[in-house]
Motif scaffolding. Structure first.
Motif, PDB file in Angstrom:
ATOM      1  N   THR A  84      34.289  17.006  -2.056  1.00 49.40           N
ATOM      2  CA  THR A  84      35.018  17.949  -2.235  1.00 49.40           C
ATOM      3  C   THR A  84      34.496  19.127  -1.732  1.00 49.40           C
ATOM      4  O   THR A  84      33.353  19.527  -2.208  1.00 49.40           O
ATOM      5  CB  THR A  84      35.572  17.976  -3.590  1.00 49.40           C
ATOM      6  N   PHE A  85      35.135  19.966  -0.952  1.00 51.41           N
ATOM      7  CA  PHE A  85      34.712  21.307  -0.456  1.00 51.41           C
ATOM      8  C   PHE A  85      35.451  22.254  -1.065  1.00 51.41           C
ATOM      9  O   PHE A  85      36.690  22.498  -0.872  1.00 51.41           O
ATOM     10  CB  PHE A  85      34.724  21.245   1.081  1.00 51.41           C
ATOM     11  N   ASP A  86      34.956  23.230  -1.958  1.00 43.25           N
ATOM     12  CA  ASP A  86      35.529  24.435  -2.478  1.00 43.25           C
ATOM     13  C   ASP A  86      34.836  25.700  -2.675  1.00 43.25           C
ATOM     14  O   ASP A  86      35.303  26.506  -3.303  1.00 43.25           O
ATOM     15  CB  ASP A  86      36.020  23.818  -3.811  1.00 43.25           C
ATOM     16  N   GLY A  87      33.565  25.573  -1.978  1.00 39.50           N
ATOM     17  CA  GLY A  87      32.739  26.849  -1.900  1.00 39.50           C
ATOM     18  C   GLY A  87      33.326  27.711  -1.015  1.00 39.50           C
ATOM     19  O   GLY A  87      34.094  27.556  -0.121  1.00 39.50           O
ATOM     20  N   SER A  88      33.010  29.144  -1.333  1.00 35.95           N
ATOM     21  CA  SER A  88      33.775  30.062  -0.520  1.00 35.95           C
ATOM     22  C   SER A  88      32.818  30.171   0.811  1.00 35.95           C
ATOM     23  O   SER A  88      33.683  30.938   1.601  1.00 35.95           O
ATOM     24  CB  SER A  88      33.643  31.402  -1.123  1.00 35.95           C
ATOM     25  N   HIS A  89      31.861  29.694   0.833  1.00 34.95           N
ATOM     26  CA  HIS A  89      31.023  29.644   2.205  1.00 34.95           C
ATOM     27  C   HIS A  89      31.494  28.560   3.015  1.00 34.95           C
ATOM     28  O   HIS A  89      31.266  28.244   4.225  1.00 34.95           O
ATOM     29  CB  HIS A  89      29.623  29.470   2.047  1.00 34.95           C
ATOM     30  N   GLU A  90      32.411  27.567   2.532  1.00 33.66           N
ATOM     31  CA  GLU A  90      33.051  26.449   3.227  1.00 33.66           C
ATOM     32  C   GLU A  90      34.467  26.747   3.770  1.00 33.66           C
ATOM     33  O   GLU A  90      34.877  26.321   4.738  1.00 33.66           O
ATOM     34  CB  GLU A  90      32.807  25.371   2.169  1.00 33.66           C
ATOM     35  N   LEU A  91      35.298  27.155   2.785  1.00 35.80           N
ATOM     36  CA  LEU A  91      36.670  27.372   3.103  1.00 35.80           C
ATOM     37  C   LEU A  91      37.319  28.746   2.271  1.00 35.80           C
ATOM     38  O   LEU A  91      37.004  28.677   1.103  1.00 35.80           O
ATOM     39  CB  LEU A  91      37.394  25.940   2.784  1.00 35.80           C
ATOM     40  N   VAL A  92      38.379  29.084   2.791  1.00 36.96           N
ATOM     41  CA  VAL A  92      39.034  30.323   2.188  1.00 36.96           C
ATOM     42  C   VAL A  92      40.674  30.152   2.509  1.00 36.96           C
ATOM     43  O   VAL A  92      41.046  29.399   3.536  1.00 36.96           O
ATOM     44  CB  VAL A  92      38.811  31.714   2.448  1.00 36.96           C
ATOM     45  N   ALA A  93      41.521  30.322   1.393  1.00 41.55           N
ATOM     46  CA  ALA A  93      42.899  30.297   1.530  1.00 41.55           C
ATOM     47  C   ALA A  93      43.247  31.296   2.692  1.00 41.55           C
ATOM     48  O   ALA A  93      42.741  32.380   2.763  1.00 41.55           O
ATOM     49  CB  ALA A  93      43.772  30.223   0.523  1.00 41.55           C
ATOM     50  N   LEU A  94      44.215  31.125   3.553  1.00 37.27           N
ATOM     51  CA  LEU A  94      44.788  31.986   4.435  1.00 37.27           C
ATOM     52  C   LEU A  94      45.992  32.659   3.874  1.00 37.27           C
ATOM     53  O   LEU A  94      46.770  32.338   3.381  1.00 37.27           O
ATOM     54  CB  LEU A  94      45.230  31.302   5.799  1.00 37.27           C
ATOM     55  N   PRO A  95      45.952  34.279   3.990  1.00 43.69           N
ATOM     56  CA  PRO A  95      46.873  34.869   3.308  1.00 43.69           C
ATOM     57  C   PRO A  95      48.183  34.513   3.774  1.00 43.69           C
ATOM     58  O   PRO A  95      48.419  34.210   5.112  1.00 43.69           O
ATOM     59  CB  PRO A  95      46.512  36.362   3.816  1.00 43.69           C
ATOM     60  N   GLY A  96      49.242  34.460   3.031  1.00 43.99           N
ATOM     61  CA  GLY A  96      50.298  34.217   3.413  1.00 43.99           C
ATOM     62  C   GLY A  96      50.710  32.589   3.345  1.00 43.99           C
ATOM     63  O   GLY A  96      52.088  32.212   3.443  1.00 43.99           O
TER      64      GLY A  96
END
Length: 463
Positions: A84-96
């Motif tokens: 599971t990848f959930d670190g902010s250095h790995e991925l971020v949700a895209l606005p919208g």
């Protein structure tokens, strides 16, 4: 001919006011459209313009679809293990992005070009595309275009991975003008994207199983645009613009705190020669650029464009002190900056072509003489822009001072009463957009401004 006195230029090269404002804007942290930080930024900029000596300083609110980040995670099955990848250095949700949890086969679609999706059935899959557009492709394929192709091909989720190493996961809007996009979406770092691509290539059928989980809040909000004027009360006016909002994953120092600070710096320079200006200059710092150019669309549909002589919008200028100007075919704009280049004996590049993804575009598409000012950067893409790495420490006060002087000199020339600056027939802009293939992406994302499409939410009530 309006020129900047030596004393004015000298004062600009020692003035730290705009730089200090840029630091304040960066320290606000979250300037997402509709958020408290954006409102605070508007207040700071309004105060700075008033202190600079501008008149008629106003803050105007307008409605937008707001978006608030909550959480995002990607769980991947590979070689009998789940990671599971959930670190902010790995991925971020895209606005919208809408909220949602989807499970499906992860499929790498390469660059995510239109042809990469031809005949491709992604029903139930999670599509993954690079942020890179090949240099020889002819036009830049925007993130939202790749996202919409994936959704139209049946994908249940979308992953957008950075092509620049060490630059962290990219963010950027994928929403529609009336609300969130169709499927959950996140940005990935280049390193995570490369890992997932490697896993896909190693699988027997080119895909691996994954679960994408996104939680976000989508609800109506209000953004703000700040403006002020200098010079005489003339029928025409020259607009010098930037945007004050920024993505929340960094501090928005470069994109576009730098541009907002430039507006204040230019205002301070022009205020010192206010009596010499021959045409009114309007300084405008739009809100909600990052999520759909809402501020500039709203302004351009609530004002008489016949009174706008020309527009110079500065976005993407924090990379260096090497100024580029894209006049979008407006006669007279490029020539003004070529004169500035000669006067200061510094290079200013005047470039051809369309750049339809910033606040000058709502003006260009309607025939107004409007250009974009930016600075050159080494390498491909926006570098640290739209990532956690867009921070104040990467910028240089010398770049801000030099660009302030060059932009102020250019705006002063554009404001000369006898200097003709001509816009274009909107149909010729449309034809150039079609010739360059930009219509493909804009039609795909519902932002093609000619025909029946209405790429701004106030079209019906303001047309």
């Amino acid at each position: 001919m309006t020129t900047l006195p030596a004393a004015t230029v000298g004062a600009a090269y020692t003035d730290s006011t705009a730089w200090e404002l840029l630091a304040e804007l960066s320290d606000l942290g979250d300037r997402m459209p509709g958020h408290e930080g954006e409102r605070a930024a508007a207040a700071l900029i309004a105060d700075a313009l008033e202190t600079a000596g501008c008149a008629s300083v106003t803050e105007t609110s307008f409605p937008i679809p707001g978006w608030w980040r909550e959480s995002a995670a990607l769980a991947v099955e590979h070689a009998g293990r789940q990671t599971t990848f959930d670190g902010s250095h790995e991925l971020v949700a895209l606005p919208g992005t809408p909220s949602g949890e989807v499970t499906g086969e992860l499929v790498d679609v390469g660059y995510g070009l239109p042809e990469d999706f031809e005949g491709l059935d992604l029903s139930g899959c999670i599509a993954m595309a690079s942020s890179l557009t090949p240099d020889d492709y002819g036009r830049w394929v925007h993130r939202s275009e790749k996202y919409d192709y994936a959704a139209e091909s049946g994908a249940a989720g979308f992953l957008f991975y950075n092509h620049i190493e060490g630059a962290l996961p990219p963010t950027g809007d994928v929403g529609r003008t009336n609300g969130p996009g169709a499927i959950p979406a996140v940005g990935l770092s280049k390193e995570l994207g490369a890992r997932l691509t490697r896993h896909c290539e190693a699988s027997d059928d080119g895909g691996i199983d994954a679960t994408l989980s996104v939680s976000a809040r989508n609800e109506p909000a209000t953004s703000t645009t700040v403006e002020a004027v200098l010079g005489p009360d003339t029928d025409e006016e020259v607009l010098y613009t930037a945007h004050l909002d920024a993505h929340d994953v960094g501090t928005g120092a470069n994109d576009n705190g730098f541009g907002a600070a430039l507006v204040v710096g230019v205002a301070r320079v022009l205020a010192s020669i206010d009596a010499d200006l021959e045409t009114r200059v309007r300084l405008v710092v739009f809100g909600a650029e990052e999520t759909g150019l809402y501020g500039s669309y709203y302004w351009s549909h609530t004002h008489d464009l016949e009174s706008v002589k020309c527009v110079l919008n500065v976005d993407g200028a924090g990379y260096s002190r090497n100024l580029e100007v894209y006049p979008h075919g407006a006669d007279g704009m490029g020539e003004a900056f070529e004169e500035v280049s000669d006067a200061f004996d510094v290079p200013i590049r005047v470039e051809d072509g369309l750049r339809p993804h910033s606040d000058h575009w709502p003006f260009v598409q309607r025939g107004v003489a409007a250009g974009q000012g930016r600075s050159t950067a080494d390498g491909s893409g926006r570098g640290w822009g739209h990532t956690h790495g867009d921070t104040f420490d990467k910028l240089d006060v010398r770049d801000l001072r030099e660009l302030t002087v060059l932009c102020a000199a250019g705006v002063a020339k554009l404001a000369e009463a006898d200097r003709a600056v001509a816009g274009r027939d909107p149909e010729s802009v449309r034809d150039e957009a079609i010739e360059g293939g930009y219509d493909v992406g804009m039609r795909a994302t519902g932002t093609w401004p000619w025909g029946d499409e209405r790429p701004w939410p106030w079209a019906d009530e303001l047309s």
